[in-house]
Design a protein around this motif. Sequence first.
Motif, PDB file in Angstrom:
ATOM      1  N   ALA A  89       0.836  -1.202   0.000  1.00 45.98           N
ATOM      2  CA  ALA A  89       0.000   0.000   0.000  1.00 45.98           C
ATOM      3  C   ALA A  89       0.862   1.240   0.000  1.00 45.98           C
ATOM      4  O   ALA A  89       0.609   2.198  -0.738  1.00 45.98           O
ATOM      5  N   GLU A  90       1.921   1.176   0.839  1.00 45.45           N
ATOM      6  CA  GLU A  90       2.776   2.342   0.918  1.00 45.45           C
ATOM      7  C   GLU A  90       3.485   2.607  -0.401  1.00 45.45           C
ATOM      8  O   GLU A  90       3.600   3.733  -0.835  1.00 45.45           O
ATOM      9  N   GLU A 109       3.281   5.825  -2.615  1.00 46.92           N
ATOM     10  CA  GLU A 109       4.447   6.625  -2.982  1.00 46.92           C
ATOM     11  C   GLU A 109       4.482   6.887  -4.482  1.00 46.92           C
ATOM     12  O   GLU A 109       4.731   8.001  -4.931  1.00 46.92           O
ATOM     13  N   SER A 117       1.981   6.972  -6.499  1.00 41.42           N
ATOM     14  CA  SER A 117       0.977   7.955  -6.891  1.00 41.42           C
ATOM     15  C   SER A 117       1.386   9.342  -6.430  1.00 41.42           C
ATOM     16  O   SER A 117       1.129  10.324  -7.115  1.00 41.42           O
ATOM     17  N   ALA A 118       2.058   9.407  -5.274  1.00 44.93           N
ATOM     18  CA  ALA A 118       2.489  10.711  -4.778  1.00 44.93           C
ATOM     19  C   ALA A 118       3.490  11.339  -5.747  1.00 44.93           C
ATOM     20  O   ALA A 118       3.399  12.527  -6.054  1.00 44.93           O
ATOM     21  N   ARG A 133       3.753  10.690  -8.859  1.00 43.23           N
ATOM     22  CA  ARG A 133       3.050  10.987 -10.087  1.00 43.23           C
ATOM     23  C   ARG A 133       2.377  12.365  -9.999  1.00 43.23           C
ATOM     24  O   ARG A 133       2.295  13.115 -10.935  1.00 43.23           O
ATOM     25  N   PHE A 134       1.876  12.646  -8.789  1.00 46.16           N
ATOM     26  CA  PHE A 134       1.154  13.906  -8.613  1.00 46.16           C
ATOM     27  C   PHE A 134       1.986  14.955  -7.900  1.00 46.16           C
ATOM     28  O   PHE A 134       1.457  15.755  -7.151  1.00 46.16           O
ATOM     29  N   GLU A 142      -4.717  16.156  -1.714  1.00 47.26           N
ATOM     30  CA  GLU A 142      -4.737  14.734  -1.381  1.00 47.26           C
ATOM     31  C   GLU A 142      -4.740  14.546   0.137  1.00 47.26           C
ATOM     32  O   GLU A 142      -5.517  13.763   0.669  1.00 47.26           O
ATOM     33  N   SER A 143      -3.880  15.312   0.844  1.00 47.10           N
ATOM     34  CA  SER A 143      -3.855  15.248   2.308  1.00 47.10           C
ATOM     35  C   SER A 143      -5.211  15.584   2.874  1.00 47.10           C
ATOM     36  O   SER A 143      -5.734  14.883   3.735  1.00 47.10           O
ATOM     37  N   GLY A 202      -7.740  12.819   2.237  1.00 46.35           N
ATOM     38  CA  GLY A 202      -7.484  11.663   3.105  1.00 46.35           C
ATOM     39  C   GLY A 202      -7.951  11.921   4.518  1.00 46.35           C
ATOM     40  O   GLY A 202      -8.660  11.109   5.110  1.00 46.35           O
ATOM     41  N   ARG A 260      -2.322   9.770   0.813  1.00 46.86           N
ATOM     42  CA  ARG A 260      -1.224  10.018   1.739  1.00 46.86           C
ATOM     43  C   ARG A 260      -1.531  11.301   2.470  1.00 46.86           C
ATOM     44  O   ARG A 260      -1.843  12.310   1.841  1.00 46.86           O
ATOM     45  N   PHE A 261      -1.513  11.237   3.792  1.00 48.03           N
ATOM     46  CA  PHE A 261      -1.809  12.457   4.545  1.00 48.03           C
ATOM     47  C   PHE A 261      -1.028  12.410   5.844  1.00 48.03           C
ATOM     48  O   PHE A 261      -0.623  11.332   6.297  1.00 48.03           O
TER      49      PHE A 261
END
Lengths: 305, 273
Positions: A5-6, A10, A12-13, A15-16, A25-26, A29, B95-96
Amino acid sequence: MTAVAERSAEVSASRFRRGTMLQSESAQGLALISPTLAFALVMLVVPIIVVIAHSFWTQDYLTIDRTFTLEQYRIALTEPIYRDLLLRSLFVALVVSTATVVLAYPIAYFIPFHGGRHKSLWLFLITIPFWTSYLLRVMSWKVVLGFNGVLNSGLMGLGVIDQPSTAFLYNTTAVVITLTHAWAAFAVLPIFVSLEKVDRTLLEAATDLGDGPLRRFVRVTLPLSLPGVISAILIVMIPTVGDFVTPKLVGGKDGVMIATAIQVQFGKGANWPLGAALSVTTMAVVTAMAAATVLLLRGLARMAR
Amino acid sequence: MSTVRRLLAGWLPVYAFLYIAFLYLPVMLLPIFSLNTAAAPRFPLQGLTLKWYQDLPRTPALLEAAWNSLMVGVAAALISTVLGICAARAITRYRFPGRRPINGLIMAPLVLPEIIVAVSLLIVLLQLGLELSLLTVVLGHVLICIPYSMTVLTAGFDGFDRSLEEASADLGETAFGTFRRVTLPMVAPAIISSLLVSFTISLDEFILAFFLTGTDVTLPVYIWSQLRFAGKLPGVLALGTLLLVASFMLLSFAEILRRRAERRTRMTGVAIA
């Protein structure tokens, strides 16, 4: 699974990785998790804080006196009865978690390495008895160990003893046997998960480098399964300390544990501050014992390498 | 092949069968003695009868407890699954800051002695002036069901390919539309499995119910009250047998769904690769 999952998170993070995207995103979430978080805060964190507060207060009949005092802790730690109950609970928890894990390890080893296609079937078989009402699993041991129980009648039938024995029920041993049975699935599953994850090429490498099966097990498989062993121990130890059902049903007078004392203070005894102090002490001691176990096992694993 | 290895390969299956026997033998005593004519659970059986089962529907207190357990179980399963979906989705998708500690906090009831969770809830609920009732039992059950829901759901949400969602977004679907038309069908088995698992946990849960229940009792609390009377034992065993069968059926169903979900995610993974 979390590692996967991590990693995907990562990826996707990256990527964006354009400032605003990441920020939203934060926010998304946090917004999504907030109902569950709020529930946990209100139903778990606040109550635990309230219990801790109560442990520093006193109670006179029905009114709570909110002056700060350590009196309840003095009683919890020095009164022989509470001290003995706490020590016995810790002893039972240690024996039960050791016995459960020692019994569970071989089967948790057997399933991934020899279970073949039937892995999930084995796991399913192991979890089924765990889903019977917990009270009834305890009850069934009363039926086995009792004066007229299955064990006594069996031994008499075999001619080993000629009178039913009272030695099997209403003592600490009965509590240990019952709990070892009751938590079995709790121990098998985490050990299985960590053994399933063991990289088989490492085992081949150990064999190629001349390790025999025993040495290979002690130096490769066992240390790699340690996270599972540790969570198994914790997951068995914690509910054992908090159990009052088994001591009541099969423990008799000699099997009483600390949870019974906590239960009494919140019920018939009606002394919340003392009950709270006993709860906090139990939590603290369980945490300390868990931490000690983790450190000890990690140390042993380092020595094996 | 060395002798050690042959020995190991030889005794492990034997041990595995013995272990399964150890797990099942005491549990199997419940159905056996529930068919016994005599009230005392001892061998040899006095005779076979179904009277203890026939008595069950004639016990109003039991029927009421069963109904209460059903209500509590359904409510706890629904609420914990909804809260579990929010958290599992947030954890696997975004992610947050504070992701890890928040996850730890939500999973914490797993590593706290249940009696301590129960008494601390009891204090707070009573001080808030709430009457103990089935509602308070539901609140307690939701708290301890969420970690199990989370485990099932994060596994389900983790399995599928994120590019499907991205494709849907690229094709102009809104965030909600993507969730409803792409994500939800993929995770439906995990959701049903979470509902079944939390229902089963609530059905069998005793310690929290014992502290948080008022005058309306759930089945385990009813069983606890019956265990004081030796003569009531066979009835309790009959009830326990029925509960075991019910749990077995629910969990088999949950397991079938889990496997189907696993196969499906594996297949879509392969199809895309």
